[in-house]
Design a protein around this motif. Structure first.
Motif, PDB file in Angstrom:
ATOM      1  N   GLN A  73     -11.992 -17.628 -18.294  1.00 43.95           N
ATOM      2  CA  GLN A  73     -12.059 -19.337 -18.028  1.00 43.95           C
ATOM      3  C   GLN A  73     -11.080 -20.139 -18.596  1.00 43.95           C
ATOM      4  O   GLN A  73     -10.893 -20.522 -17.923  1.00 43.95           O
ATOM      5  CB  GLN A  73     -13.826 -19.067 -17.787  1.00 43.95           C
ATOM      6  CG  GLN A  73     -14.476 -18.328 -16.956  1.00 43.95           C
ATOM      7  CD  GLN A  73     -13.609 -18.556 -15.919  1.00 43.95           C
ATOM      8  OE1 GLN A  73     -13.242 -19.691 -15.337  1.00 43.95           O
ATOM      9  NE2 GLN A  73     -13.696 -17.637 -14.906  1.00 43.95           N
ATOM     10  N   GLY A 113      -6.830 -15.286  -8.694  1.00 42.41           N
ATOM     11  CA  GLY A 113      -8.214 -14.881  -8.682  1.00 42.41           C
ATOM     12  C   GLY A 113      -9.081 -13.729  -8.261  1.00 42.41           C
ATOM     13  O   GLY A 113      -9.070 -12.519  -8.104  1.00 42.41           O
ATOM     14  N   GLN A 166     -14.755 -12.739 -17.388  1.00 44.58           N
ATOM     15  CA  GLN A 166     -14.986 -13.414 -17.020  1.00 44.58           C
ATOM     16  C   GLN A 166     -14.956 -14.425 -18.040  1.00 44.58           C
ATOM     17  O   GLN A 166     -13.551 -15.428 -18.304  1.00 44.58           O
ATOM     18  CB  GLN A 166     -16.184 -14.474 -16.232  1.00 44.58           C
ATOM     19  CG  GLN A 166     -15.961 -12.899 -14.820  1.00 44.58           C
ATOM     20  CD  GLN A 166     -15.484 -14.440 -13.637  1.00 44.58           C
ATOM     21  OE1 GLN A 166     -14.522 -15.225 -13.958  1.00 44.58           O
ATOM     22  NE2 GLN A 166     -15.663 -14.276 -12.504  1.00 44.58           N
ATOM     23  N   ALA A 205     -10.949 -14.787 -12.646  1.00 44.83           N
ATOM     24  CA  ALA A 205     -12.075 -15.856 -13.201  1.00 44.83           C
ATOM     25  C   ALA A 205     -10.992 -16.588 -12.583  1.00 44.83           C
ATOM     26  O   ALA A 205     -10.018 -17.530 -12.920  1.00 44.83           O
ATOM     27  CB  ALA A 205     -11.226 -16.058 -14.216  1.00 44.83           C
ATOM     28  N   GLY A 228     -14.594  -9.524 -12.499  1.00 44.22           N
ATOM     29  CA  GLY A 228     -14.125 -10.310 -13.408  1.00 44.22           C
ATOM     30  C   GLY A 228     -12.858 -11.439 -13.645  1.00 44.22           C
ATOM     31  O   GLY A 228     -12.660 -11.661 -14.598  1.00 44.22           O
ATOM     32  N   TYR A 272     -18.960  -8.058 -15.387  1.00 43.59           N
ATOM     33  CA  TYR A 272     -17.977  -9.211 -14.626  1.00 43.59           C
ATOM     34  C   TYR A 272     -17.456 -10.512 -15.665  1.00 43.59           C
ATOM     35  O   TYR A 272     -16.815 -11.270 -15.467  1.00 43.59           O
ATOM     36  CB  TYR A 272     -18.221  -9.791 -13.248  1.00 43.59           C
ATOM     37  CG  TYR A 272     -19.838 -10.001 -12.939  1.00 43.59           C
ATOM     38  CD1 TYR A 272     -19.367 -11.832 -13.305  1.00 43.59           C
ATOM     39  CD2 TYR A 272     -21.003 -10.066 -12.852  1.00 43.59           C
ATOM     40  CE1 TYR A 272     -20.678 -12.749 -13.288  1.00 43.59           C
ATOM     41  CE2 TYR A 272     -22.437 -10.715 -13.421  1.00 43.59           C
ATOM     42  CZ  TYR A 272     -21.264 -12.281 -13.190  1.00 43.59           C
ATOM     43  OH  TYR A 272     -22.827 -13.256 -13.324  1.00 43.59           O
ATOM     44  N   PHE A 319     -20.178 -16.743 -18.125  1.00 40.02           N
ATOM     45  CA  PHE A 319     -20.203 -15.880 -17.599  1.00 40.02           C
ATOM     46  C   PHE A 319     -19.920 -14.726 -18.516  1.00 40.02           C
ATOM     47  O   PHE A 319     -21.278 -13.811 -18.897  1.00 40.02           O
ATOM     48  CB  PHE A 319     -18.619 -15.636 -17.122  1.00 40.02           C
ATOM     49  CG  PHE A 319     -18.963 -15.868 -15.959  1.00 40.02           C
ATOM     50  CD1 PHE A 319     -19.627 -15.435 -14.576  1.00 40.02           C
ATOM     51  CD2 PHE A 319     -17.607 -16.874 -15.602  1.00 40.02           C
ATOM     52  CE1 PHE A 319     -19.330 -15.153 -13.380  1.00 40.02           C
ATOM     53  CE2 PHE A 319     -17.519 -17.676 -14.192  1.00 40.02           C
ATOM     54  CZ  PHE A 319     -18.455 -17.264 -13.360  1.00 40.02           C
ATOM     55  N   SER A 370     -17.528 -22.350 -18.295  1.00 42.33           N
ATOM     56  CA  SER A 370     -17.712 -21.064 -17.252  1.00 42.33           C
ATOM     57  C   SER A 370     -17.056 -20.122 -18.375  1.00 42.33           C
ATOM     58  O   SER A 370     -17.854 -19.039 -18.069  1.00 42.33           O
ATOM     59  CB  SER A 370     -16.383 -21.015 -16.523  1.00 42.33           C
ATOM     60  OG  SER A 370     -16.358 -22.420 -15.436  1.00 42.33           O
TER      61      SER A 370
END
Length: 452
Positions: free
Chosen positions: A64, A83, A60, A114, A111, A56, A347, A343
């Motif tokens: 992001q 999302g 992500q 996001a 994922g 994930y 991730f 982020s």
């Protein structure tokens, strides 16, 4: 100047924390059990467990920044809604999977939802600067609570539901989060005087060059690398130490409760001294000590428990502190982009941690994973030594006239053009304007605009 959260800020804090918490609970629910309850899946191996746990994070990380930009252009709630739908779809795919490979595909689809940067950006939009650390701390605390509950609930629920049932539950949780977004989360009109609210790639380069933001981005990346690597190795290390899979929660529950209690003095010290740097470095050092204890304590449930308590004491503090710090260091008007980079790092670290943890465990065993964590944290501590505290500004709350969306946008633009104004947040439903200002700000000029 108000010293506490106003009603809109309280509503924003707890509703957005609920959205984040429900989603993260679903992600975390699988982490303590996939290595132990997934052994009947086709293609099972420690490496693929790591890939599935961290998959994930790859999608992500890729999405992001685009999601942060989209939230600036199209709206925070629209991005969050899409999302959560993708997250539910990924949960369903993983629920019907009969191989570790399809579980990894499902996790990658999860994922695709996001929403982290959009949620944090919306939280910033809805709060004054002076209250923002409290709101971000609430969100961070909910993440910590979600993680604790998932560590305990995962092994218990897996006995009756199995992995398939856990993923189905995760899909239901994402639907619950959608309901919260559209019934409880407030709306906001936000304008900033410097820069366009729509993030563009050219501005991302400037954000990446900021030394304080770069330190925080590296911190969240390494933090989540360590988390996913730990949960490839730790469940299997506990099995080897003689603790059955259905008893893992008896370690996680008291360990996490002790970690929460142990975190309180770190928070109180930071509040009393009005500092972020000292508590931050102390939390990093605790995690380094934890990895050392875990590496040396292989084979002993007691020493592994001590390591888990130390690790999550530092983790819980940092998870609460980092969103607040990234928000306070972000340039006005660039929150979506800055939090998108943050982020992405978070991730991306989760994906790298899963792959590295799985590969090292498969080749050398659990102790090597813990030693990797110890060495990485030594470097982290050195890199963060020059960390600074965020600059101070004043935040004011002014009465604003009742206005529709178009009028509110025009008024926010006029206020943002005043000398000394760093940021303006206008919330029509509360009839209030929140201003982040420097010493050159003229209060009477702002009041004149609001009363004409």
């Amino acid at each position: 100047m108000s010293q506490g959260l106003n009603p809109i800020e309280k509503r924003a804090a707890f509703s957005l924390a609920g959205v984040y918490g429900l989603r993260m609970f679903g992600l975390f629910l699988i982490m303590p059990v996939l290595a132990t309850y997934g052994q009947d899946l086709e293609g099972f191996s420690p490496l693929w467990v790591g890939i599935a746990i961290g998959a994930y994070g790859l999608t992500q990380a890729l999405l992001q920044i685009p999601a942060g930009m989209a939230s600036d252009r199209f709206g925070r709630k629209q991005v969050i809604t899409l999302g959560l739908i993708l997250f539910a779809l990924g949960s369903v795919v993983a629920a019907v999977a009969d191989s570790i490979y399809m579980v990894a595909v499902g996790r990658a689809l999860q994922g695709g939802g996001a929403v982290a940067s959009a949620v944090l950006a919306l939280a910033s939009d809805l709060t004054r600067d002076e209250q923002r650390p409290k709101v971000m701390a609430v969100i961070g605390s909910f993440i910590g609570v979600a993680f604790t509950l998932a560590l305990v609930a995962g092994p218990i629920l897996a006995q009756s539901l199995g992995l398939s049932g856990l993923f189905a539950l995760t899909a239901l949780l994402s639907i619950a989060a959608l309901v919260v977004v559209h019934t409880l989360v407030p709306n906001a009109v936000q304008k900033a005087p410097s820069g366009d609210l729509v993030a563009v790639p050219q501005r991302l380069a400037a954000l990446l060059k900021d030394p304080q933001l770069r330190r925080l981005d590296f911190s969240i990346m390494l933090l989540h690398l360590l988390i996913t690597a730990l949960f490839v190795a730790l469940p299997l290390a506990l099995l080897d130490a003689g603790l059955a899979a259905d008893r893992h929660w008896t370690l996680y529950l008291p360990a996490m409760l002790l970690a929460f209690v142990s975190m309180i003095p770190i928070i109180l010290y930071g509040v009393k001294r009005n500092t972020s740097r000292g508590p931050f470095l102390f939390a990093v050092a605790l995690m380094g000590l934890a990895c050392l204890v875990l590496a040396l304590g292989i084979g002993s449930v007691w020493w592994l428990t001590v390591g888990v308590v130390l690790f999550f004491t530092g983790l819980n503090y940092l998870e609460a502190a980092l969103p607040s710090l990234i928000s306070r260091f972000s340039p006005p008007g660039d929150k979506g982009s800055a939090m998108g980079i943050y982020s992405t790092a978070q991730f991306g670290g989760a994906f790298l941690g899963g792959v590295l943890g799985g590969a090292l465990f498969q080749a050398f065993g659990a102790s090597t994973v813990f030693w990797l964590g110890f060495v990485a944290i030594l470097f982290w501590f050195g890199y963060m030594w020059q960390m600074q505290n965020p600059r101070k500004t004043r935040s004011l709350t002014l009465e604003a006239p009742n206005a529709d969306a178009a009028q509110a946008n025009r008024l926010a633009s006029s206020l943002s053009a005043l000398p000394g104004v760093v940021e303006v947040i206008l919330i029509p439903e509360q009839k209030a304007a929140y201003l982040k200002v420097e010493d050159s700000f003229d209060l009477e000029q702002a009041r004149s605009l609001l009363t004409t």
